[in-house]
Write a protein that holds these residues in place. Structure first.
Motif, short mmCIF file in Angstrom:
data_model
loop_
_atom_site.label_atom_id
_atom_site.label_comp_id
_atom_site.label_asym_id
_atom_site.label_seq_id
_atom_site.Cartn_x
_atom_site.Cartn_y
_atom_site.Cartn_z
N ILE A 98 -4.22 16.43 -15.14
CA ILE A 98 -4.73 15.38 -15.53
C ILE A 98 -5.30 14.29 -14.48
CG2 ILE A 98 -3.97 13.04 -16.61
CD1 ILE A 98 -2.19 14.68 -18.51
N GLN A 99 -4.58 14.35 -13.28
CA GLN A 99 -4.85 13.81 -12.19
C GLN A 99 -6.33 14.27 -11.60
OE1 GLN A 99 -3.55 10.68 -10.96
NE2 GLN A 99 -5.21 10.89 -9.83
N SER A 100 -6.45 15.64 -11.57
CA SER A 100 -7.44 16.28 -11.04
C SER A 100 -8.65 15.65 -11.95
CB SER A 100 -7.52 17.90 -11.14
OG SER A 100 -8.50 18.19 -10.71
N GLN A 101 -8.45 15.93 -13.35
CA GLN A 101 -9.48 15.30 -14.22
C GLN A 101 -10.05 13.94 -13.81
OE1 GLN A 101 -11.54 16.99 -15.93
NE2 GLN A 101 -10.19 18.87 -16.58
N THR A 163 -30.19 14.45 -13.50
CA THR A 163 -30.14 15.21 -12.09
C THR A 163 -28.72 15.18 -11.77
OG1 THR A 163 -32.21 14.33 -11.31
CG2 THR A 163 -30.39 15.08 -9.54
N ILE A 164 -27.62 14.44 -12.10
CA ILE A 164 -26.27 14.58 -11.94
C ILE A 164 -25.83 15.45 -12.91
CG2 ILE A 164 -24.03 13.14 -12.29
CD1 ILE A 164 -25.87 10.58 -11.20
N ASP A 170 -19.93 21.49 -16.02
CA ASP A 170 -19.10 21.60 -16.76
C ASP A 170 -18.73 20.29 -17.52
OD1 ASP A 170 -18.21 23.98 -15.91
OD2 ASP A 170 -16.80 23.21 -13.99
N ILE A 171 -19.68 19.27 -17.50
CA ILE A 171 -19.69 17.94 -18.32
C ILE A 171 -20.24 18.22 -19.48
CG2 ILE A 171 -20.21 15.72 -18.25
CD1 ILE A 171 -18.17 16.35 -16.29
N ASN A 172 -19.74 17.88 -20.58
CA ASN A 172 -20.44 17.84 -21.97
C ASN A 172 -21.01 16.55 -22.52
OD1 ASN A 172 -20.09 20.78 -22.73
ND2 ASN A 172 -17.98 20.11 -23.18
N VAL A 173 -22.09 16.55 -23.01
CA VAL A 173 -22.88 15.09 -23.12
C VAL A 173 -22.98 14.79 -24.71
CG1 VAL A 173 -25.04 13.91 -22.61
CG2 VAL A 173 -24.51 15.82 -20.97
N PHE A 251 -11.91 20.31 -20.74
CA PHE A 251 -10.43 20.15 -20.80
C PHE A 251 -9.69 21.58 -21.30
CE2 PHE A 251 -11.43 15.64 -21.64
CZ PHE A 251 -10.77 14.92 -20.84
N SER A 252 -10.71 22.66 -21.06
CA SER A 252 -10.02 23.93 -21.56
C SER A 252 -8.66 24.29 -20.77
CB SER A 252 -11.13 25.00 -21.29
OG SER A 252 -11.32 24.86 -19.90
N GLU A 253 -8.73 23.95 -19.39
CA GLU A 253 -7.58 24.38 -18.85
C GLU A 253 -6.44 23.57 -19.23
OE1 GLU A 253 -6.88 26.66 -16.48
OE2 GLU A 253 -9.04 27.29 -16.96
N LEU A 254 -6.51 22.52 -19.56
CA LEU A 254 -5.52 21.36 -20.08
C LEU A 254 -5.09 21.76 -21.43
CD1 LEU A 254 -3.78 18.98 -19.73
CD2 LEU A 254 -5.52 17.44 -20.64
N PHE A 255 -6.25 22.19 -22.28
CA PHE A 255 -5.66 22.73 -23.68
C PHE A 255 -4.97 24.03 -23.37
CE2 PHE A 255 -9.51 20.38 -25.54
CZ PHE A 255 -8.66 19.01 -25.48
N LYS A 256 -5.35 24.81 -22.68
CA LYS A 256 -4.81 26.38 -22.29
C LYS A 256 -3.30 25.88 -22.12
CE LYS A 256 -7.16 29.20 -20.25
NZ LYS A 256 -7.71 30.07 -19.13
N LEU A 257 -2.79 25.13 -21.31
CA LEU A 257 -1.49 24.94 -20.83
C LEU A 257 -0.85 24.22 -22.09
CD1 LEU A 257 0.27 24.90 -18.26
CD2 LEU A 257 -0.53 22.62 -17.70
N LEU A 258 -1.22 23.44 -22.73
CA LEU A 258 -0.66 22.62 -23.89
C LEU A 258 -0.53 23.55 -24.94
CD1 LEU A 258 -2.65 19.55 -24.15
CD2 LEU A 258 -0.18 19.73 -23.36
N SER A 259 -1.07 24.77 -25.01
CA SER A 259 -0.87 25.68 -25.98
C SER A 259 0.15 26.71 -25.74
CB SER A 259 -2.16 26.33 -26.60
OG SER A 259 -2.55 27.34 -25.36
N GLN A 260 0.67 26.97 -24.23
CA GLN A 260 1.56 27.89 -23.75
C GLN A 260 3.04 27.36 -24.34
OE1 GLN A 260 1.35 27.86 -19.64
NE2 GLN A 260 -0.68 28.92 -19.85
#
Length: 260
Positions: A98-101, A163-164, A170-173, A251-260
């Motif tokens: 979360i802090q990384s995000q 450009t950004i 990895d950013i969805n729009v 947030f795939s890494e976060l969701f993956k951790l929450l599902s464990q």
């Protein structure tokens, strides 16, 4: 005289012989009583020994159960400790992600704000809300009234954002169009249709002109149904006529951790 003496002797002998017989009978009775008491005592002793054996067996079983329960408690304590440690590690991992995000989003917000620094605050704003970055572009920067054609100055702002986006794959729009509550006439059926068409126009510019991956981009329109100001005033309606570019991190890494 001799006759009398003989009789006396006989009486004495008879008396003397009767006394030992009574004592013998009495003694025999005592022996039988002692034998009965001894047998009862022996039976009682056997019963006590049997009870003692049962008590020893029960005590042995209880000791075994105690050892078993002690082992179970030790295993449970060890298992609970592992669970607590696992939960602590998981919480720490979540906090790290979360802090990384947050760090990524703050850095991205600053990058976008710096890229759009030449535009006025009444033309666009950049903010973070609900873990997402909102680039809110006012109608006067992008479109003429009632039109879905992006003005050249608006394209300059979109190019800076594109450009950004290309540098952050990895950013969805989400492109979200908004209008005021005044009914529209002319080309579009209603404000909802106008808001959708404006969002679609920006998506085409992003994906066709500036090569943003189309799989990352979504167009939507909310018409007048999500105002940020009062539609009763001209200033409020001007604030509501906007197009928002909403950037969401992966947030795939976060969701993956929450599902464990």
């Amino acid at each position: 005289m001799k006759k009398f003496s003989l009789v006396a002797v006989c009486i004495i002998i008879a008396i003397s012989s009767c006394v030992p017989k009574r004592q013998l009978i009495s003694s025999q009775g005592r022996v039988r009583q002692l034998q009965t008491d001894s047998s009862g005592t022996h039976n009682l002793l056997n019963e006590c020994n049997s009870n003692l054996k049962d008590c020893n067996t029960t005590a042995s079983h209880l000791l075994q159960q105690k050892d078993s329960v002690g082992g179970d408690l030790q295993n449970l304590s060890s298992s609970s400790q592992m669970t607590i440690n696992d939960q602590a590690k998981r919480l720490k991992d979540l906090q790290t992600i979360i802090q990384s995000q947050k760090d990524v989003m703050n850095k991205l917000k600053k990058t976008i704000a710096d890229a759009l620094i030449n535009f006025k605050p009444d033309e666009l704003t950049v903010s973070i809300k609900d873990g997402k970055i909102y680039v809110s572009l006012q109608e006067k920067l992008l479109f003429k009234s009632g039109s879905d054609v992006v003005d050249p100055k608006g394209k300059e702002a979109l190019q800076s954002v594109a450009t950004i986006l290309n540098n952050n794959p990895d950013i969805n729009v989400l492109i979200e169009g908004h209008t005021d509550s005044i009914p529209i006439t002319g080309k579009f059926q209603d404000n909802w249709a106008l808001s959708v068409s404006r969002a679609t126009s920006i998506v085409r510019i992003f994906t066709v002109d500036y090569k943003v991956d189309a799989h990352r981009v979504t167009a939507s329109g909310r018409g007048e149904f999500y105002p940020i100001d009062n539609n009763a005033t001209s200033e409020g309606r001007a604030h509501n006529r906007r197009t928002e570019i909403i950037l969401s991190p992966d947030f795939s890494e976060l969701f993956k951790l929450l599902s464990q």
